[in-house]
Design a protein around this motif. Sequence first.
Motif, mmCIF file in Angstrom:
data_model
loop_
_atom_site.group_PDB
_atom_site.id
_atom_site.type_symbol
_atom_site.label_atom_id
_atom_site.label_comp_id
_atom_site.label_asym_id
_atom_site.label_seq_id
_atom_site.Cartn_x
_atom_site.Cartn_y
_atom_site.Cartn_z
ATOM 1 N N THR A 5 6.811 3.781 -106.136
ATOM 2 C CA THR A 5 6.445 3.822 -107.551
ATOM 3 C C THR A 5 5.008 3.332 -107.672
ATOM 4 O OG1 THR A 5 7.138 3.232 -109.780
ATOM 5 C CG2 THR A 5 7.269 1.507 -108.120
ATOM 6 N N THR A 6 4.413 3.579 -108.829
ATOM 7 C CA THR A 6 3.041 3.149 -109.070
ATOM 8 C C THR A 6 3.053 1.842 -109.845
ATOM 9 O OG1 THR A 6 2.332 5.447 -109.155
ATOM 10 C CG2 THR A 6 0.832 3.820 -110.082
ATOM 11 N N LYS A 7 2.281 0.892 -109.379
ATOM 12 C CA LYS A 7 2.140 -0.387 -110.080
ATOM 13 C C LYS A 7 0.715 -0.433 -110.629
ATOM 14 C CE LYS A 7 3.234 -5.228 -109.638
ATOM 15 N NZ LYS A 7 3.860 -6.249 -108.809
ATOM 16 N N ILE A 8 0.601 -0.818 -111.884
ATOM 17 C CA ILE A 8 -0.712 -0.868 -112.535
ATOM 18 C C ILE A 8 -1.075 -2.325 -112.784
ATOM 19 C CG2 ILE A 8 -2.046 -0.191 -114.560
ATOM 20 C CD1 ILE A 8 -0.105 2.215 -114.798
ATOM 21 N N LYS A 9 -2.262 -2.699 -112.322
ATOM 22 C CA LYS A 9 -2.765 -4.060 -112.527
ATOM 23 C C LYS A 9 -3.957 -3.964 -113.472
ATOM 24 C CE LYS A 9 -4.112 -8.169 -109.999
ATOM 25 N NZ LYS A 9 -4.336 -8.741 -108.684
ATOM 26 N N THR A 10 -3.854 -4.656 -114.587
ATOM 27 C CA THR A 10 -4.941 -4.610 -115.570
ATOM 28 C C THR A 10 -5.677 -5.941 -115.602
ATOM 29 O OG1 THR A 10 -3.420 -5.271 -117.331
ATOM 30 C CG2 THR A 10 -3.782 -2.928 -117.035
ATOM 31 N N ASP A 11 -6.931 -5.852 -115.929
ATOM 32 C CA ASP A 11 -7.777 -7.039 -116.086
ATOM 33 C C ASP A 11 -7.479 -7.644 -117.460
ATOM 34 O OD1 ASP A 11 -9.701 -8.967 -116.043
ATOM 35 O OD2 ASP A 11 -11.393 -7.598 -115.813
ATOM 36 N N VAL A 12 -7.121 -8.928 -117.514
ATOM 37 C CA VAL A 12 -6.741 -9.585 -118.771
ATOM 38 C C VAL A 12 -7.888 -9.525 -119.777
ATOM 39 C CG1 VAL A 12 -6.006 -11.763 -119.818
ATOM 40 C CG2 VAL A 12 -5.122 -11.093 -117.587
ATOM 41 N N ASN A 14 -10.358 -7.316 -119.871
ATOM 42 C CA ASN A 14 -10.767 -5.950 -120.191
ATOM 43 C C ASN A 14 -9.605 -5.009 -119.911
ATOM 44 O OD1 ASN A 14 -12.002 -3.503 -120.555
ATOM 45 N ND2 ASN A 14 -13.562 -3.811 -118.970
ATOM 46 N N LYS A 15 -8.852 -4.639 -120.957
ATOM 47 C CA LYS A 15 -7.666 -3.796 -120.802
ATOM 48 C C LYS A 15 -8.022 -2.397 -120.303
ATOM 49 C CE LYS A 15 -4.486 -6.423 -123.102
ATOM 50 N NZ LYS A 15 -3.259 -6.828 -122.592
ATOM 51 N N MET A 16 -9.253 -1.982 -120.457
ATOM 52 C CA MET A 16 -9.680 -0.661 -120.014
ATOM 53 C C MET A 16 -9.913 -0.628 -118.495
ATOM 54 S SD MET A 16 -9.543 1.069 -122.721
ATOM 55 C CE MET A 16 -10.393 2.574 -122.387
ATOM 56 N N ASN A 17 -10.050 -1.796 -117.893
ATOM 57 C CA ASN A 17 -10.316 -1.878 -116.461
ATOM 58 C C ASN A 17 -8.982 -2.138 -115.744
ATOM 59 O OD1 ASN A 17 -11.542 -2.046 -114.016
ATOM 60 N ND2 ASN A 17 -12.456 -4.051 -114.334
ATOM 61 N N SER A 18 -8.360 -1.107 -115.219
ATOM 62 C CA SER A 18 -7.079 -1.265 -114.527
ATOM 63 C C SER A 18 -7.107 -0.523 -113.201
ATOM 64 C CB SER A 18 -5.924 -0.761 -115.393
ATOM 65 O OG SER A 18 -6.082 0.612 -115.648
ATOM 66 N N VAL A 19 -6.265 -0.990 -112.278
ATOM 67 C CA VAL A 19 -6.165 -0.400 -110.945
ATOM 68 C C VAL A 19 -4.693 -0.079 -110.691
ATOM 69 C CG1 VAL A 19 -6.500 -0.820 -108.482
ATOM 70 C CG2 VAL A 19 -8.128 -1.746 -110.128
ATOM 71 N N SER A 20 -4.426 1.095 -110.129
ATOM 72 C CA SER A 20 -3.038 1.446 -109.796
ATOM 73 C C SER A 20 -2.905 1.587 -108.283
ATOM 74 C CB SER A 20 -2.626 2.737 -110.494
ATOM 75 O OG SER A 20 -3.384 3.818 -110.009
ATOM 76 N N TYR A 21 -1.733 1.235 -107.781
ATOM 77 C CA TYR A 21 -1.460 1.363 -106.355
ATOM 78 C C TYR A 21 0.035 1.579 -106.141
ATOM 79 C CZ TYR A 21 -0.689 -3.662 -107.028
ATOM 80 O OH TYR A 21 -0.268 -4.869 -107.488
ATOM 81 N N LEU A 22 0.383 2.118 -104.963
ATOM 82 C CA LEU A 22 1.778 2.422 -104.641
ATOM 83 C C LEU A 22 2.478 1.208 -104.056
ATOM 84 C CD1 LEU A 22 1.495 5.971 -103.028
ATOM 85 C CD2 LEU A 22 2.369 5.405 -105.292
ATOM 86 N N VAL A 23 3.738 1.002 -104.475
ATOM 87 C CA VAL A 23 4.576 -0.079 -103.948
ATOM 88 C C VAL A 23 5.985 0.474 -103.733
ATOM 89 C CG1 VAL A 23 3.265 -1.937 -105.045
ATOM 90 C CG2 VAL A 23 5.176 -0.889 -106.267
ATOM 91 N N PRO A 24 6.800 -0.152 -102.881
ATOM 92 C CA PRO A 24 8.191 0.292 -102.729
ATOM 93 C C PRO A 24 8.917 0.190 -104.079
ATOM 94 C CG PRO A 24 7.602 -1.254 -100.996
ATOM 95 C CD PRO A 24 6.470 -1.245 -101.982
ATOM 96 N N ALA A 25 9.680 1.223 -104.425
ATOM 97 C CA ALA A 25 10.301 1.306 -105.752
ATOM 98 C C ALA A 25 11.274 0.164 -106.020
ATOM 99 C CB ALA A 25 10.996 2.650 -105.914
ATOM 100 N N LEU A 26 12.001 -0.287 -105.021
ATOM 101 C CA LEU A 26 12.998 -1.334 -105.229
ATOM 102 C C LEU A 26 12.565 -2.676 -104.658
ATOM 103 C CD1 LEU A 26 16.173 0.789 -104.538
ATOM 104 C CD2 LEU A 26 15.213 0.145 -106.740
ATOM 105 N N GLY A 27 11.274 -2.878 -104.535
ATOM 106 C CA GLY A 27 10.761 -4.154 -104.074
ATOM 107 C C GLY A 27 10.470 -4.167 -102.578
#
Length: 110
Positions: A5-12, A14-27
């Motif tokens: 699944t894709t996990k999105i990490k946003t900068d607190v 600046n909400k417009m500055n976010s990075v997405s990366y792949l992680v195992p879906a069930l942890g």
Amino acid sequence: TNQMTTKIKTDVGNKMNSVSYLVPALGESWSHAITSRVVLSQTEQTHRIKIKSKRRDHENGKDVYENITEDVIIRQASLVKSPSKQQKTISFIVVQAGIRQIPTKSKKKK
């Protein structure tokens, strides 16, 4: 199956500055799930082996070595599920020294 699944990490700040990366879906633990299955079994067949046995001779206080034969049960390991290997079954024996391949009789050249 690709269970990511894709996990999105946003900068607190600046909400417009976010990075997405792949992680195992069930942890993280799901990424270590077992994907191969090996079935161990025992056959009705036996294999005769030669063993060097040691015993103590109490009359003279020395060790005596004897060659004896013993029948051991033939066992099998079958790979029945694997994402990268084909199904296969091998035979083996268990002796005091550990797990051993069944020796094949080699023909002597004359």
